[in-house]
Every structure is written in C-alpha cells, then in structure tokens.
Design a protein around this motif. Structure first.
Motif, PDB file in Angstrom:
ATOM      1  N   GLN A 372      -0.215   9.062   6.419  1.00 48.39           N
ATOM      2  CA  GLN A 372       0.043   7.548   6.612  1.00 48.39           C
ATOM      3  C   GLN A 372       0.369   7.160   5.153  1.00 48.39           C
ATOM      4  OE1 GLN A 372      -3.594   7.017   8.828  1.00 48.39           O
ATOM      5  NE2 GLN A 372      -2.783   6.570  10.611  1.00 48.39           N
ATOM      6  N   GLN A 373      -0.321   7.453   4.274  1.00 46.37           N
ATOM      7  CA  GLN A 373      -0.372   7.097   2.816  1.00 46.37           C
ATOM      8  C   GLN A 373       1.207   7.444   2.461  1.00 46.37           C
ATOM      9  OE1 GLN A 373      -2.578   5.310   1.168  1.00 46.37           O
ATOM     10  NE2 GLN A 373      -0.747   4.799  -0.116  1.00 46.37           N
ATOM     11  N   SER A 374       1.712   8.636   2.694  1.00 42.92           N
ATOM     12  CA  SER A 374       3.195   8.706   2.240  1.00 42.92           C
ATOM     13  C   SER A 374       3.927   7.928   2.823  1.00 42.92           C
ATOM     14  CB  SER A 374       3.233  10.372   2.461  1.00 42.92           C
ATOM     15  OG  SER A 374       3.546  10.450   3.962  1.00 42.92           O
ATOM     16  N   LEU A 375       3.929   7.307   3.823  1.00 45.44           N
ATOM     17  CA  LEU A 375       4.801   6.432   4.499  1.00 45.44           C
ATOM     18  C   LEU A 375       4.709   5.099   3.858  1.00 45.44           C
ATOM     19  CD1 LEU A 375       4.714   7.471   8.264  1.00 45.44           C
ATOM     20  CD2 LEU A 375       6.625   7.509   6.878  1.00 45.44           C
ATOM     21  N   LEU A 376       3.428   4.779   3.662  1.00 43.97           N
ATOM     22  CA  LEU A 376       3.256   3.432   3.075  1.00 43.97           C
ATOM     23  C   LEU A 376       3.698   3.390   1.639  1.00 43.97           C
ATOM     24  CD1 LEU A 376      -0.247   2.680   4.205  1.00 43.97           C
ATOM     25  CD2 LEU A 376       1.875   1.571   5.158  1.00 43.97           C
ATOM     26  N   THR A 377       3.630   4.539   0.965  1.00 43.02           N
ATOM     27  CA  THR A 377       4.019   4.722  -0.641  1.00 43.02           C
ATOM     28  C   THR A 377       5.414   4.655  -0.665  1.00 43.02           C
ATOM     29  OG1 THR A 377       2.010   5.966  -1.121  1.00 43.02           O
ATOM     30  CG2 THR A 377       4.120   6.050  -2.573  1.00 43.02           C
ATOM     31  N   GLY A 378       6.132   5.309   0.454  1.00 40.64           N
ATOM     32  CA  GLY A 378       7.648   5.187   0.417  1.00 40.64           C
ATOM     33  C   GLY A 378       8.166   3.954   0.758  1.00 40.64           C
ATOM     34  N   GLY A 379       7.639   3.153   1.585  1.00 43.35           N
ATOM     35  CA  GLY A 379       8.037   1.873   1.864  1.00 43.35           C
ATOM     36  C   GLY A 379       7.757   0.848   0.487  1.00 43.35           C
ATOM     37  N   GLN A 380       6.664   1.163   0.083  1.00 47.00           N
ATOM     38  CA  GLN A 380       6.486   0.498  -1.273  1.00 47.00           C
ATOM     39  C   GLN A 380       7.596   0.657  -2.263  1.00 47.00           C
ATOM     40  OE1 GLN A 380       2.574   1.400  -3.248  1.00 47.00           O
ATOM     41  NE2 GLN A 380       3.435   0.843  -5.216  1.00 47.00           N
ATOM     42  N   GLU A 381       7.845   1.794  -2.717  1.00 47.90           N
ATOM     43  CA  GLU A 381       8.821   2.394  -3.507  1.00 47.90           C
ATOM     44  C   GLU A 381      10.204   1.919  -3.316  1.00 47.90           C
ATOM     45  OE1 GLU A 381       8.318   6.335  -3.896  1.00 47.90           O
ATOM     46  OE2 GLU A 381       6.592   6.647  -5.051  1.00 47.90           O
ATOM     47  N   VAL A 382      10.639   1.782  -2.062  1.00 46.24           N
ATOM     48  CA  VAL A 382      11.794   1.257  -1.604  1.00 46.24           C
ATOM     49  C   VAL A 382      12.004  -0.130  -2.098  1.00 46.24           C
ATOM     50  CG1 VAL A 382      13.311   0.820   0.319  1.00 46.24           C
ATOM     51  CG2 VAL A 382      12.414   3.351   0.113  1.00 46.24           C
ATOM     52  N   SER A 383      10.750  -0.938  -1.486  1.00 46.92           N
ATOM     53  CA  SER A 383      10.933  -2.405  -1.820  1.00 46.92           C
ATOM     54  C   SER A 383      10.867  -2.715  -3.464  1.00 46.92           C
ATOM     55  CB  SER A 383       9.623  -2.969  -1.226  1.00 46.92           C
ATOM     56  OG  SER A 383       9.649  -2.828   0.315  1.00 46.92           O
ATOM     57  N   ASN A 384      10.065  -1.835  -4.109  1.00 47.91           N
ATOM     58  CA  ASN A 384      10.174  -2.164  -5.533  1.00 47.91           C
ATOM     59  C   ASN A 384      11.352  -1.995  -6.351  1.00 47.91           C
ATOM     60  OD1 ASN A 384       7.234  -2.992  -5.335  1.00 47.91           O
ATOM     61  ND2 ASN A 384       6.424  -0.896  -6.076  1.00 47.91           N
ATOM     62  N   ALA A 385      11.964  -0.891  -5.700  1.00 49.33           N
ATOM     63  CA  ALA A 385      13.434  -0.335  -6.356  1.00 49.33           C
ATOM     64  C   ALA A 385      14.244  -1.651  -5.991  1.00 49.33           C
ATOM     65  CB  ALA A 385      13.771   0.918  -5.879  1.00 49.33           C
TER      66      ALA A 385
END
Length: 465
Positions: A372-385
């Motif tokens: 679950q955390q890997s998906l949330l982290t992925g969404g965060q990284e995409v949004s930040n970039a």
C-alpha cells in the motif's frame, strides 16, 4: 459395502476439507489504486513510462553514459546475481516435491568382547565383517500443500528479485540523467561566473579611472574590488561541485573517478509531452510496486506453509540392497529391503508451530502495508514531479524578463555613474549582484525542468522496458 467404507469416506472428506482451507489460492489484495495523482483527472492510458529511455533522452552523450551504466553499474550487477540466487532457491523448492534417493556402500568390522557374551569360548565367532550396498528413498506426500506453497513462495521471490533488478535500473537511469543535467548546470553557472568576473575586473579599472577623474571616491574603488572578490570566491566551490558530480557519475557507470564527456545546457530540450496515464497503471509499470506485491504474495504462501505444520504429514521411505557377512556370498541370496509408511501428527512442539504461524501472519500484514505504501509513494512522486515541471516552466518566462531588466539596469547605472552625480556605486553594485543571482537562478530553473521530466519518468516506472 457402503458401511464398510464409511469411515474411509469420512476421513477422505475431512482431509479434502482441511486441505481446501490450507491451500487457499492467492488473490491480489484490495488496495487503493485509483486517483493517486493530485490534480490529475484523465482516463487516457497513454504514459511516458512505456517510452524507451533513448526516446526520452535524445542527447547522444547522455545515451552513451546510460548505456555504459546499464552495462557497468555494480548495484545492477548485484541485483542480477540475486536473481540467480532466487532461481536456485526456486529449483530447490521444486525438487522438494520429488522423492530423494541415496546410495550407500559400506564395510563394517565388528569385534565383541568374550566377557560380553554368554557363550563358552570358541563356540561363536566374536569378530564379523558385514558388506553392504543399498539404495534408500524418501518421499513426503504433499497432502496439505506445504511443499507446493513453499514452491510458490520461492517463485514469487524469484519474480520479486527480477522486479527489484528492474527497479534498480530505473533508479540508475534517473540518477545518471539527473547527475548529467546537474553537471551541465554547474558548467553553465561556472561560465556565467567567469564572465561576470571578467566584467567586474573591467569595472574595477573603470572605477579607478573615474576616481582619478574625481568623479567617484576611494570607497567606490574598494567596493568594486570587493564585488569582484565576491564573484571570484564562488569559483572554488563551483569547481569542487563539478568534480564531485563527475566522480559520482563515474561510480554510477562503474569506472574509476575521472572527467565525464558532456555537451552543454543550452542544447538540452526537455521532453514536453508528459502523459501520465492513470494511477492504476503504477502496478503495471513501476517495478518497485510490483516487487512489493510479490513480497506480499510470497508472505501469503509462507503463511500457508506455517498452517500446514499443524496437520499430519505422510512420509514414505524405502530401502533395499545387498548385505552379506562374507564377500564371496555378496551376490548370493543377500538381498534385503524395507518399506515404511509413516503418518506424523505434531502434538507438542514447544509452541513452535504457533509461533511460526503468528510470525508468518504478521509478516504478511507488514508486506500488505508495504505494498500500500509503495502505491502511495508512487502517486506522491508523480504529483511532485509534475508540479515541479509546471512551476519551472512558469518561472522560465518571468526569469527571462528579470534577467533582461537587470541587464539594462546594470548598463544604465554604469552610464549614470560615469556622466552624472545623481547615482553612486552602490546602485551599480546592487544591480550587478542582482543580475548574477538572476542568471544563476535561471540555470537552476532550466535544471529543475529537466530533472522534473527525469523524476516523472522514473516515478511512472519508465526506463526498464
């Protein structure tokens, strides 16, 4: 006839029911995969993650560095070796489903004490030799799926090691590209600083001439010299940063520290068709997310293995061969064999089975949280970039206007200083310092834009296809 086999039928049904509980099939866990990208609402599945890295990075020099890194990076080589370990473990678990076979060839010399036997001396032979050759085999029936679950767990771990290798590659490509762009930005800042130093040297000479003409005083001279030194003192740090980035890139591509071949920041054109697709595609494209789910799958199978230890195990063993007290009779009526079928039910094992199951269940839950955390982290990284790219683009236009205005301000104040008394060198100093800061920040804006594309590509899972 039915009554005769009633107990056997009931036992069979019981075993089948318990086996179905233990051998529950794996299903992908239900986790949030949609709407992970902030302020991104699209149903378009097109994503830059599917682009080959050579399409995204068009600079031939950068392409050569990335190619060299993929072939020489030591972290990537370690990941490949871990795949080999996982593959060997998988083969070992597959072979566990098959019977084992051992061969034994032995000669035994046995001498008994006369005092240890209750026979008169000379009536029996106290020393004997036994010649023996045998084959033995053992096989555990996989009734509860313990061995099959262990095999599936090993297979998931094997796939996970491959996903980790691909994640290392995506990170490696991003690190090389970001390091390369950082190096180009430092080169540009060094060039701007050197040009500024040359301009300020000329400015010092001009101020000295104006002092001789009694237009400015000695304070303006020392201020102009201090302004020159302020620019010169930044050169060592810039050169140190360039050297460190070169050394870092050398380590990434697996070579000794040295100079890195490169182009220039002006030739870099950021990729602007930034398609993200939908967030549910992170599981399809991001290797680290795939690795996290595979880790959960392996822990799920390990939990089934732990449950199977509570049920009886059926083991069949057999051995046979030749055995004789005389070597000359070894092949004459010396055949022996034995066949054993055993059903072992754990009764008391000092709580080991309960501890094993409790540990496996906790590890499975930890793996679920990590997924679950890997998906949330992925969404965060995409949004930040994405937002970093957007803000860099917004700044670039304004920054260009700022630099143009400050350039004019420097020219105007220098001219005013020469021909009028309405200004002083403080105005020139302020405008020059502001211009240098704006020029250096403009380089950082371009760097932010380039690195935002790299980070978005990595965040979406690009680089391994």
């Amino acid at each position: 006839m039915i009554l005769k086999y009633k107990h056997s039928i009931l036992i069979g049904l019981l075993i089948f029911t318990l086996s179905a509980c233990v051998t529950k099939q794996y299903q992908s866990p239900s986790v949030v995969k949609d709407n992970l990208y902030r302020d991104v609402n699209t149903a378009d599945s097109t994503t830059i993650a599917t682009l080959p890295w050579k399409t995204l990075f068009s600079d031939p020099t950068l392409q050569a560095l990335i190619e060299q890194g993929i072939n020489g990076n030591l972290d990537l080589k370690q990941a490949i070796e871990r795949i080999k370990i996982a593959e060997a473990t998988l083969m070992q678990n597959r072979l566990a489903l098959l019977p084992s076979l051992q061969g034994d060839l032995s000669v035994t010399d046995n001498k008994q004490s006369q005092r240890a036997v209750n026979f008169p001396a000379g009536t029996i032979n106290l020393e004997t030799q036994t010649y023996k050759a045998q084959l033995s085999t053992s096989w555990e029936a996989d009734i509860w799926g313990k061995l099959s679950s262990a095999r599936r767990s090993a297979y998931a771990s094997y796939l996970q090691s491959d996903a980790v290798k691909r994640a290392v590659q995506t990170q490696l490509i991003a690190n090389i590209a970001n390091g390369y762009y950082n190096l180009l930005a430092l080169d540009k800042q060094l060039k701007i600083t050197q040009e500024t130093i040359e301009s300020r040297r000329k400015g010092v000479e001009t101020i000295k001439a104006l002092k001789d003409a009694a237009i400015v005083n000695g304070a303006a001279v020392v201020q102009s010299e201090a302004n020159l030194y302020a620019a010169e003192v930044t050169l060592p740090d810039l050169k140190r940063s360039i050297r460190e980035v070169e050394n870092s890139l050398s380590a990434l591509i697996g070579i000794n520290p040295g100079a890195i071949n490169r182009s220039s920041l002006e030739t870099q054109i950021p990729y602007d068709n930034l398609k993200t697709g939908v967030s549910a595609q992170l599981l399809e494209n991001r290797p680290d997310v795939q690795a996290a789910e595979l880790a959960f799958r392996a822990s799920f199978e390990n939990t089934k293995v732990a449950k199977a230890y509570f049920y009886p195990s059926l083991t069949l063993t057999a051995s046979g061969g030749l055995s004789s007290l005389q070597l000359k009779d070894f092949f004459n009526q010396s055949i022996f064999y034995n066949l054993v079928g055993g059903l072992t039910q754990p009764i008391f094992a000092k709580g080991q089975n309960k501890v094993r199951l409790k540990t496996a269940e906790a590890q499975q839950q930890i793996a679920l949280y990590a997924f679950q955390q890997s998906l949330l982290t992925g969404g965060q990284e995409v949004s930040n970039a994405l937002f970093a790219y957007q803000t860099a683009v917004e700044k670039s236009t304004t920054r260009a206007k700022q630099v143009a205005s400050l350039t004019k301000a420097v020219d105007f104040t220098q001219e005013l200083l020469r021909y009028t008394s309405t200004t002083n060198y403080t105005d020139v100093l302020t405008s020059e310092q502001s211009l240098l800061a704006a020029q250096l920040n403009g380089v950082n804006d371009k760097l932010q834009q380039l690195q935002a594309v790299v980070n978005l590509y990595k965040a979406l899972g690009g680089g391994w296809k």
